[in-house]
Scaffold this active site. Structure first.
Site, mmCIF file in Angstrom:
data_model
loop_
_atom_site.group_PDB
_atom_site.id
_atom_site.type_symbol
_atom_site.label_atom_id
_atom_site.label_comp_id
_atom_site.label_asym_id
_atom_site.label_seq_id
_atom_site.Cartn_x
_atom_site.Cartn_y
_atom_site.Cartn_z
ATOM 1 C CE LYS A 1 -1.588 -4.516 3.433
ATOM 2 N NZ LYS A 1 -1.825 -5.828 2.843
ATOM 3 C CE1 TYR B 1 -4.027 -2.703 5.555
ATOM 4 C CE2 TYR B 1 -3.570 -0.394 5.068
ATOM 5 C CZ TYR B 1 -3.835 -1.677 4.640
ATOM 6 O OH TYR B 1 -3.880 -1.941 3.290
ATOM 7 C CB SER C 1 -0.856 -0.035 1.271
ATOM 8 O OG SER C 1 -1.382 1.230 1.532
HETATM 9 P P1 NAD Z 1 -11.060 -6.820 1.213
HETATM 10 O O1 NAD Z 1 -11.261 -6.806 2.685
HETATM 11 O O2 NAD Z 1 -12.216 -6.558 0.325
HETATM 12 O O3 NAD Z 1 -10.393 -8.207 0.769
HETATM 13 C C1 NAD Z 1 -9.534 -8.949 1.593
HETATM 14 C C2 NAD Z 1 -10.037 -10.376 1.614
HETATM 15 O O4 NAD Z 1 -9.167 -11.150 2.458
HETATM 16 C C3 NAD Z 1 -11.448 -10.505 2.189
HETATM 17 O O5 NAD Z 1 -12.241 -11.262 1.293
HETATM 18 C C4 NAD Z 1 -11.249 -11.239 3.512
HETATM 19 O O6 NAD Z 1 -12.346 -12.072 3.815
HETATM 20 C C5 NAD Z 1 -9.975 -12.007 3.247
HETATM 21 N N1 NAD Z 1 -9.180 -12.332 4.443
HETATM 22 C C6 NAD Z 1 -8.765 -11.500 5.425
HETATM 23 N N2 NAD Z 1 -8.040 -12.181 6.353
HETATM 24 C C7 NAD Z 1 -8.006 -13.477 5.919
HETATM 25 C C8 NAD Z 1 -7.423 -14.655 6.429
HETATM 26 N N3 NAD Z 1 -6.736 -14.679 7.571
HETATM 27 N N4 NAD Z 1 -7.570 -15.807 5.731
HETATM 28 C C9 NAD Z 1 -8.255 -15.829 4.563
HETATM 29 N N5 NAD Z 1 -8.840 -14.728 4.045
HETATM 30 C C10 NAD Z 1 -8.718 -13.566 4.708
HETATM 31 O O7 NAD Z 1 -9.873 -5.799 0.901
HETATM 32 P P2 NAD Z 1 -9.326 -5.257 -0.496
HETATM 33 O O8 NAD Z 1 -9.638 -3.803 -0.578
HETATM 34 O O9 NAD Z 1 -9.717 -6.153 -1.585
HETATM 35 O O10 NAD Z 1 -7.766 -5.364 -0.210
HETATM 36 C C11 NAD Z 1 -6.998 -6.495 -0.638
HETATM 37 C C12 NAD Z 1 -5.577 -6.314 -0.165
HETATM 38 O O11 NAD Z 1 -5.061 -5.092 -0.686
HETATM 39 C C13 NAD Z 1 -5.443 -6.221 1.361
HETATM 40 O O12 NAD Z 1 -4.252 -6.874 1.744
HETATM 41 C C14 NAD Z 1 -5.327 -4.723 1.598
HETATM 42 O O13 NAD Z 1 -4.618 -4.438 2.757
HETATM 43 C C15 NAD Z 1 -4.556 -4.290 0.359
HETATM 44 N N6 NAD Z 1 -4.778 -2.878 0.012
HETATM 45 C C16 NAD Z 1 -6.042 -2.392 -0.150
HETATM 46 C C17 NAD Z 1 -6.227 -1.049 -0.463
HETATM 47 C C18 NAD Z 1 -7.604 -0.470 -0.615
HETATM 48 O O14 NAD Z 1 -7.739 0.757 -0.591
HETATM 49 N N7 NAD Z 1 -8.656 -1.249 -0.804
HETATM 50 C C19 NAD Z 1 -5.119 -0.198 -0.623
HETATM 51 C C20 NAD Z 1 -3.844 -0.735 -0.463
HETATM 52 C C21 NAD Z 1 -3.686 -2.081 -0.153
#
Ligand code: NAD
Ligand code: UDP
Length: 329
Positions: free
Chosen positions: A152, A148, A124
């Site tokens: 990362k 958080y 991120s």
């Molecule tokens: P999201 O919460 O929609 O998706 C994450 C998925 O991981 C969910 O479906 C959740 O059920 C699953 N999950 C969480 N912990 C788990 C575990 N221990 N075992 C199995 N499944 C698990 O989030 P997103 O927005 O799709 O983000 C995906 C990734 O990208 C994350 O790692 C997040 O930190 C990173 N990210 C997101 C953003 C954003 O703005 N959305 C920005 C930068 C980084």
């Protein structure tokens, strides 16, 4: 390629599954559904017309993860699974460190055991902390403002050490900026639990009348109109970035920003949303949100020159697609 997508039922993961399948890859999803719904897997299948193998598994559970690896012959892993709410990470830091660090370590350990040598990690822009925008991959990382962000940065460090110690291994760290928008079908999109923390789902819920008005967190930042500036990227562009990144992996460690390189303020985003969708978004200006920075946008040049990837969709496309998804709910 045969690709394991952890967190593939989530927002970015589900869109990436669609892009991977449409590019000819086979996808297996591992997700414990703690922030998503199993119906999303059906929707991925509906959009692509292809079967997705799904396992409801927690990635911190090493024996379960091992069991799945023993049944498949994966070529690559894209590791999205993790907790992502900044505010929640402040009140529940141990949950965040446990889930995000342990999940990453377990998936790495099992991938080493089974010789799966390509690993793409969801990082991120938050790892850049208080650096000045545009953020460049070579910048020294500054401490993140919350647990958080620290998870990362720590996962990045773990992966860097792992790749150093294991020759022939490829790790790509993708630092996302602010994904918004949804698949053009309106079938999949961002589905936050409870009241949204992020700006775009808050806007769509206000527009739909589910929430009364948007609170704009501060209009006294040193930006053109005083509201915070972010680099919003269409989630389908982000998904495409993963396809290219996994297809072009090289030995060793690579780091890429996935952003557009353009900043948009909160007020600009609200104005474009209202204009494109012909609907009003009532708002009020409130205090700044603790931990927020004034501006955050990418230098997106490295992904373009090395991967040939560039975000294509405009803010108008993003607000249109986010609104279409909200209306379908
Ligand atoms: P999201 O919460 O929609 O998706 C994450 C998925 O991981 C969910 O479906 C959740 O059920 C699953 N999950 C969480 N912990 C788990 C575990 N221990 N075992 C199995 N499944 C698990 O989030 P997103 O927005 O799709 O983000 C995906 C990734 O990208 C994350 O790692 C997040 O930190 C990173 N990210 C997101 C953003 C954003 O703005 N959305 C920005 C930068 C980084
Ligand atoms: N923001 C806002 N009201 C909200 C949510 C967010 O004014 O209800 C602002 C926030 O201060 C930031 C921008 O919108 O300037 C994007 O915030 P978001 O939480 O979506 O992403 P982040 O800043 O965490 O990258």
């Amino acid at each position: 390629m045969n690709i394991l997508v952890t967190g593939g039922a989530g927002y970015i993961g589900s869109h990436t599954c669609v892009s991977l399948i449409e590019s000819g890859h086979t996808v297996t999803v591992m997700d414990n559904l703690c922030n998503s719904k199993v119906e999303t897997i059906d929707k991925i299948e509906l959009i692509t017309g292809k079967k997705v193998t799904f396992y409801n598994i927690d990635v911190t559970n090493e024996s379960e993860v091992d069991r799945i690896f023993s049944k498949h012959d994966f070529d690559a892993i894209i590791h999205f699974a993790g907790l992502k709410s900044v505010g929640e990470s402040v009140s529940k830091p141990l949950d965040y460190y446990y889930n995000n660090l342990l999940g990453t370590i377990v998936v790495c350990r099992v991938s080493l055991k089974y010789g799966v040598k390509r690993f793409v990690f969801s990082s991120s822009a938050t790892v850049y902390g208080d650096n000045e925008s545009p953020f460049v991959e070579t910048m020294k990382l500054l401490p993140a403002a919350n647990p958080y962000g620290e998870t990362k940065a720590m996962c990045e460090r773990i992966l860097m050490d792992m790749v150093k110690a294991n020759s022939g291994y490829s790790v790509t760290l993708l630092r996302y900026f602010n994904p918004i928008g949804a698949h053009e079908s309106g079938l999949i999109g961002e589905l936050p639990n409870g009241i949204p923390n992020n700006l775009m789902p808050y806007i769509t819920q206000v527009a739909k009348g589910k929430l009364e008005k948007l609170k704009i967190f501060g209009n006294d930042y040193p930006t053109a109109d005083g509201t915070g500036v972010r680099d919003y990227i269409h989630v389908m562009d982000l998904a495409e970035g993963h396809v290219v990144a996994v297809e072009k992996m090289k030995d060793g460690l690579q780091i890429y920003n996935l952003g557009t390189g353009k900043g948009t303020s909160v007020l600009q985003l609200v104005n474009v949303f209202e204009e494109v969708n012909g609907i009003r978004v009532p708002y009020e200006i409130t205090d700044r949100r603790p931990g927020d920075i004034a501006e955050c946008y990418a230098d997106a040049g490295k992904a373009e020159s090395e991967l040939g990837w560039k975000a294509r969709q405009t803010i108008r496309d993003m607000v249109r697609d986010s609104w279409r998804f909200e209306q379908n709910l």
